[in-house]
Design an enzyme around this catalytic site. Structure first.
Site, short mmCIF file in Angstrom:
data_model
loop_
_atom_site.label_atom_id
_atom_site.label_comp_id
_atom_site.label_asym_id
_atom_site.label_seq_id
_atom_site.Cartn_x
_atom_site.Cartn_y
_atom_site.Cartn_z
N PRO A 2 0.83 -1.21 0.00
CA PRO A 2 0.00 0.00 0.00
C PRO A 2 0.86 1.26 0.00
O PRO A 2 1.83 1.36 0.74
CB PRO A 2 -0.79 -0.12 1.31
CG PRO A 2 -0.83 -1.58 1.60
CD PRO A 2 0.49 -2.11 1.11
N GLU A 3 0.51 2.19 -0.87
CA GLU A 3 1.21 3.47 -0.93
C GLU A 3 0.31 4.54 -0.33
O GLU A 3 -0.72 4.23 0.28
CB GLU A 3 1.62 3.76 -2.38
CG GLU A 3 2.59 2.72 -2.94
CD GLU A 3 3.04 3.00 -4.35
OE1 GLU A 3 3.03 4.18 -4.76
OE2 GLU A 3 3.40 2.05 -5.07
N LYS A 58 3.26 6.60 5.17
CA LYS A 58 2.43 5.41 5.04
C LYS A 58 2.03 4.85 6.41
O LYS A 58 1.53 3.72 6.49
CB LYS A 58 3.16 4.34 4.24
CG LYS A 58 3.55 4.78 2.83
CD LYS A 58 4.31 3.68 2.11
CE LYS A 58 4.88 4.16 0.79
NZ LYS A 58 5.65 3.11 0.10
N ARG A 261 13.72 -2.68 -8.37
CA ARG A 261 12.29 -2.47 -8.64
C ARG A 261 12.04 -2.51 -10.14
O ARG A 261 12.73 -1.84 -10.91
CB ARG A 261 11.82 -1.12 -8.08
CG ARG A 261 11.90 -0.98 -6.57
CD ARG A 261 10.93 -1.92 -5.87
NE ARG A 261 10.83 -1.64 -4.46
CZ ARG A 261 9.89 -0.89 -3.91
NH1 ARG A 261 8.98 -0.31 -4.66
NH2 ARG A 261 9.86 -0.70 -2.61
#
EC number: 3.2.2.23
Length: 271
Positions: A2-3, A58, A261
């Site tokens: 989750p961002e 976050k 990434r």
């Protein structure tokens, strides 16, 4: 993972139902997530009220009148749901906070990369001490990015995802923001002009706000507190679309790896 939009969606879903609620009980079914859960919260929180809920990067902070705040990070797969107390337990339901409105706040985290920690009033937890600018704040703008990027010999995507610079922008929203700003993710951060950083800052804000309004991006694990998925996935231009046609020009999207990434971009639109 989750961002910022997913965490903000969670916050907005929880806030009306948690504010000013009395905590009846707190049940820990597991003592360790990413880090040990402070054992004292089981006895410290019952009988006290939640005063508000807020977000920093976050992290969700549940402020109480017990002399401190719970700090929650959803990790890779965590969810917070408001449920009726009789709702059957599912695998990986690690924490229950029973409230006086006949609701239970349940923390589920299959991979256990999330956390539940405690911050005393008047202190800043070490995890929060070196965080950068909030991207939805007035202080986040192109001038800020430009100044921070000088002498930073890293790719602009790595720079944008550095939580010491700007918080909450992970792989999804960095990729989408760079695409819509027309900037290659491979470009060195200190080679980008002030004008292009001003455009990038505007795009980051626009995309994050739009994603929040769409309930975030559900790729696999994220659900809002009422169990609904996020719908921003349907709006993605590049993330997860390697070797597919660019929605804007039709060119095949490219893929590489930056700092471990996966990065997808359009060589034409982001040339």
């Amino acid at each position: 993972m989750p961002e910022l939009p997913e965490v903000e969606t969670t916050l907005r879903g929880l806030l009306p139902y948690l504010t000013n609620q009395l905590i009846y009980s707190l049940t820990l079914r597991r003592r360790t997530l990413r880090w040990d859960i402070p054992s004292h919260i089981e006895s410290r929180l019952p009988g006290h009220r939640i005063t508000t809920v807020c977000r920093r990067a976050k992290y969700l902070l549940i402020d109480t009148n017990a002399g401190g705040s719970l700090i929650i990070h959803l990790g890779m797969s965590g969810t917070l749901r408001l449920l009726a107390p009789e709702t059957p337990l599912r695998p990986h339901d690690h924490v229950d906070i029973m409230l006086n409105n006949r609701r239970v706040l349940r923390f589920n985290d299959p991979r256990r990369f999330g956390c539940l920690l405690w911050q005393e009033d008047g202190q800043i937890h070490p995890l929060l001490q070196r965080l950068g600018c909030e991207p939805l704040s007035d202080s986040f703008n192109g001038d800020y990015l430009y100044q921070c990027s000088r002498a930073r010999n890293v790719s602009v995507k790595t720079f944008l995802m550095d939580q010491r610079i700007v918080v909450g922008v992970g792989n999804i929203y960095a990729a989408e923001s760079l695409f819509r700003a027309g900037i290659s993710p491979l470009c060195e951060a200190d080679k980008i002009s002030l004008q292009r950083y001003r455009r990038l800052a505007e795009v980051v804000k626009d995309i994050l706000l739009y994603a929040i309004n769409r309930g975030g991006t559900t790729l696999r694990d994220f659900l809002s507190p009422d169990g609904r998925p996020g719908y921003f996935k349907q709006e993605l231009f590049v993330y997860g679309r390697q070797q597919q046609p660019c929605k804007q020009c039709g060119s095949l999207l490219r893929q590489t790896t930056i700092r471990q990434r996966t990065t997808v971009w359009c060589g034409h639109c982001q040339g």
